[in-house]
Write a protein that holds these residues in place. Structure first.
Motif, PDB file in Angstrom:
ATOM      1  N   ALA A 100       6.075 -15.635  -4.875  1.00 15.16           N
ATOM      2  CA  ALA A 100       5.716 -14.240  -5.125  1.00 15.16           C
ATOM      3  C   ALA A 100       4.782 -13.689  -4.054  1.00 15.16           C
ATOM      4  CB  ALA A 100       5.052 -14.112  -6.491  1.00 15.16           C
ATOM      5  N   SER A 101       4.265 -14.548  -3.179  1.00 13.91           N
ATOM      6  CA  SER A 101       3.345 -14.113  -2.131  1.00 13.91           C
ATOM      7  C   SER A 101       3.776 -14.700  -0.797  1.00 13.91           C
ATOM      8  CB  SER A 101       1.921 -14.586  -2.436  1.00 13.91           C
ATOM      9  OG  SER A 101       1.072 -14.383  -1.331  1.00 13.91           O
ATOM     10  N   ARG A 102       3.689 -13.883   0.242  1.00 15.46           N
ATOM     11  CA  ARG A 102       3.986 -14.367   1.600  1.00 15.46           C
ATOM     12  C   ARG A 102       2.727 -14.333   2.466  1.00 15.46           C
ATOM     13  NH1 ARG A 102       9.794 -11.308   2.719  1.00 15.46           N
ATOM     14  NH2 ARG A 102      10.987 -12.413   1.114  1.00 15.46           N
ATOM     15  N   GLU A 103       1.576 -14.406   1.812  1.00 19.76           N
ATOM     16  CA  GLU A 103       0.289 -14.336   2.502  1.00 19.76           C
ATOM     17  C   GLU A 103       0.008 -15.654   3.213  1.00 19.76           C
ATOM     18  OE1 GLU A 103      -2.972 -11.894   3.399  1.00 19.76           O
ATOM     19  OE2 GLU A 103      -1.647 -11.416   1.736  1.00 19.76           O
ATOM     20  N   GLU A 141      11.978 -22.532   2.016  1.00 23.01           N
ATOM     21  CA  GLU A 141      12.693 -22.188   0.795  1.00 23.01           C
ATOM     22  C   GLU A 141      11.740 -22.208  -0.402  1.00 23.01           C
ATOM     23  OE1 GLU A 141      15.722 -21.177   0.328  1.00 23.01           O
ATOM     24  OE2 GLU A 141      16.729 -21.620   2.215  1.00 23.01           O
ATOM     25  N   LEU A 142      10.895 -23.232  -0.478  1.00 20.78           N
ATOM     26  CA  LEU A 142       9.927 -23.317  -1.571  1.00 20.78           C
ATOM     27  C   LEU A 142       8.943 -22.152  -1.527  1.00 20.78           C
ATOM     28  CD1 LEU A 142       9.132 -27.143  -1.559  1.00 20.78           C
ATOM     29  CD2 LEU A 142      10.396 -25.885  -3.305  1.00 20.78           C
ATOM     30  N   SER A 143       8.605 -21.715  -0.309  1.00 21.61           N
ATOM     31  CA  SER A 143       7.654 -20.618  -0.150  1.00 21.61           C
ATOM     32  C   SER A 143       8.298 -19.262  -0.339  1.00 21.61           C
ATOM     33  CB  SER A 143       7.018 -20.691   1.248  1.00 21.61           C
ATOM     34  OG  SER A 143       6.350 -21.909   1.448  1.00 21.61           O
ATOM     35  N   GLY A 144       9.619 -19.204  -0.338  1.00 13.00           N
ATOM     36  CA  GLY A 144      10.314 -17.932  -0.482  1.00 13.00           C
ATOM     37  C   GLY A 144      10.239 -17.053   0.750  1.00 13.00           C
ATOM     38  N   VAL A 145      10.074 -17.662   1.929  1.00 16.77           N
ATOM     39  CA  VAL A 145       9.966 -16.899   3.174  1.00 16.77           C
ATOM     40  C   VAL A 145      11.271 -17.025   3.957  1.00 16.77           C
ATOM     41  CG1 VAL A 145       8.689 -16.612   5.337  1.00 16.77           C
ATOM     42  CG2 VAL A 145       7.481 -17.343   3.268  1.00 16.77           C
ATOM     43  N   PRO A 146      11.943 -15.926   4.262  1.00 17.55           N
ATOM     44  CA  PRO A 146      13.178 -15.996   5.071  1.00 17.55           C
ATOM     45  C   PRO A 146      12.886 -16.583   6.455  1.00 17.55           C
ATOM     46  CG  PRO A 146      12.954 -13.842   4.030  1.00 17.55           C
ATOM     47  CD  PRO A 146      11.646 -14.542   3.838  1.00 17.55           C
TER      48      PRO A 146
END
Length: 385
Positions: A100-103, A141-146
């Motif tokens: 939910a965060s890309r910080e 992938e786990l972090s949800g970052v493309p």
């Protein structure tokens, strides 16, 4: 009550996508990854994207580095390293673990962690294990970052020469003869492993190429002319990977072809030919990067051969479920047949590397190539797809 006549707040300008260029890494290809990062940093359009350079040291520490591409070039026949570019010898960069965060956070011992802002896409210009092999892709992938390039499975398949060949054969692509020696086999029955290599040499003849099974940039590879050089070649390959692969020499021309993901799917570039380098036994690391042995772009092939190798390159891309980019390497044998040697899911990407040169000759300049890869990554979601 109508809101038509109330004063309207000015719209906030949308921010530019932020690209983290991640480079270096724990593999033996650390240096050439750093060179690649310099080229990518120079090419990214700063009016279109914000950029965050992140280096990974040889020990695996993630660090902030200077955004100074001129310091990332080969000098005096030596490649640069992340340690020489790091802004701190103690600080570290932390990727988000919450999708939910890309910080991204920067932390130093004894200091309050500092938020560096969100990252919209990662451009991982890592080569070899711990970066190109699916490990970093799994983390993202786990972090949800493309991220730019292939996913976990394709990256792992593209790194392991044994399973790459097994996948290609299952899809009807022709590969050359090979034998694999796994670590346990070597440890438990070294004489049996040697006997298998001897039987392979008896069937296919000399020379043989002894390679680390999961390395790239031609590092750790030895061309062996007889049994006398075999022990040294095995030891050199095992310095980079305990699993080795021994390949029969194929007589023919070395042909390469680039694949790039466009909006409507993957397309192949014009092919290139790698002529035998004069000062080297084969197209090794020094020939590629230090002496910059030039390839022939486009390759002098017939129209039918050009169409065939481009078709096969896209087939290899699809067979391994690749995304973004691939360089596919072939041999054009003396009987006119294309045999695929390997794919690289994050090929050499310096301006003198063959992948950018092939696309330059196909009408896609280096800066546009970088932009297309970033845009392709931004179009994709993480997770199952």
């Amino acid at each position: 009550m109508s809101t038509e006549n109330l004063p309207q707040s000015p719209e906030q300008p949308s921010r530019k996508p932020r690209v983290a260029v991640v480079f270096g890494g724990r593999s033996s290809e650390h240096g050439i990854s750093t060179v690649t990062a310099g080229a990518v940093l120079r090419a990214i359009d700063r009016t279109k994207y914000d950029v965050l350079p992140i280096g990974i040291t040889r020990e695996g520490r993630w660090v902030l580095t200077a955004d100074e591409p001129e310091r990332m070039a080969i000098a005096d026949r030596r490649t640069p390293d992340v340690e020489g570019l790091a802004e701190s010898t103690e600080g570290g960069v932390l990727l988000p673990v919450d999708p939910a965060s890309r910080e991204v956070v920067y932390s130093e011992p004894g200091s309050v962690p500092k938020a560096l802002g969100e990252v919209d896409v990662v451009f991982p210009v890592l080569h070899g294990p711990y970066g190109e092999d699916g490990t970093l892709q799994g983390l993202l992938e786990l972090s949800g970052v493309p991220y730019v390039g292939s996913g976990v499975l394709a990256s792992a398949v593209g790194q392991d020469k044994e399973y790459m060949k097994r996948v290609f054969v299952s899809f009807g692509l022709k590969v050359g003869p090979y034998v694999v020696i796994r670590p346990r086999e070597w440890q438990l029955d070294e004489s049996g492993a040697r006997r298998r290599i001897a039987e392979f040499a008896g069937e296919h003849g000399w020379p043989l190429f002894v390679k680390p099974a999961r390395a790239g940039s031609s590092i750790g590879i030895t061309k062996v002319e007889s049994f006398e050089g075999l022990d040294e070649a095995i030891a050199e390959a095992q310095r980079h990977d305990p699993k080795i692969i021994v390949e029969a020499a194929l007589r023919g021309r070395e042909i390469e072809c680039g694949v790039l993901e466009f909006e409507d799917g993957p397309r192949a570039s014009v092919p290139a030919e790698i002529p035998p380098p004069d000062a080297h036994a084969y197209y090794d690391f020094e020939a590629k990067y230090i002496d910059s042995t030039p390839g022939i772009v486009p390759a002098p092939l017939t129209d039918e051969q050009t169409a065939e190798v481009r078709r096969l390159a896209v087939e290899a891309f699809d067979a391994a479920s690749c995304e973004g980019l691939v360089r596919a390497d072939f041999f054009l044998t003396e009987d006119g047949e294309f045999v695929i040697n390997e794919i690289n899911t994050m090929p050499g990407f310096t301006p003198i590397s063959m992948y950018p040169q092939m696309w330059q000759a196909s009408g896609v300049a280096y800066a546009e190539l970088v932009d297309r890869l970033i845009q392709a990554a931004l179009r994709r979601s993480t997770g199952l797809r």
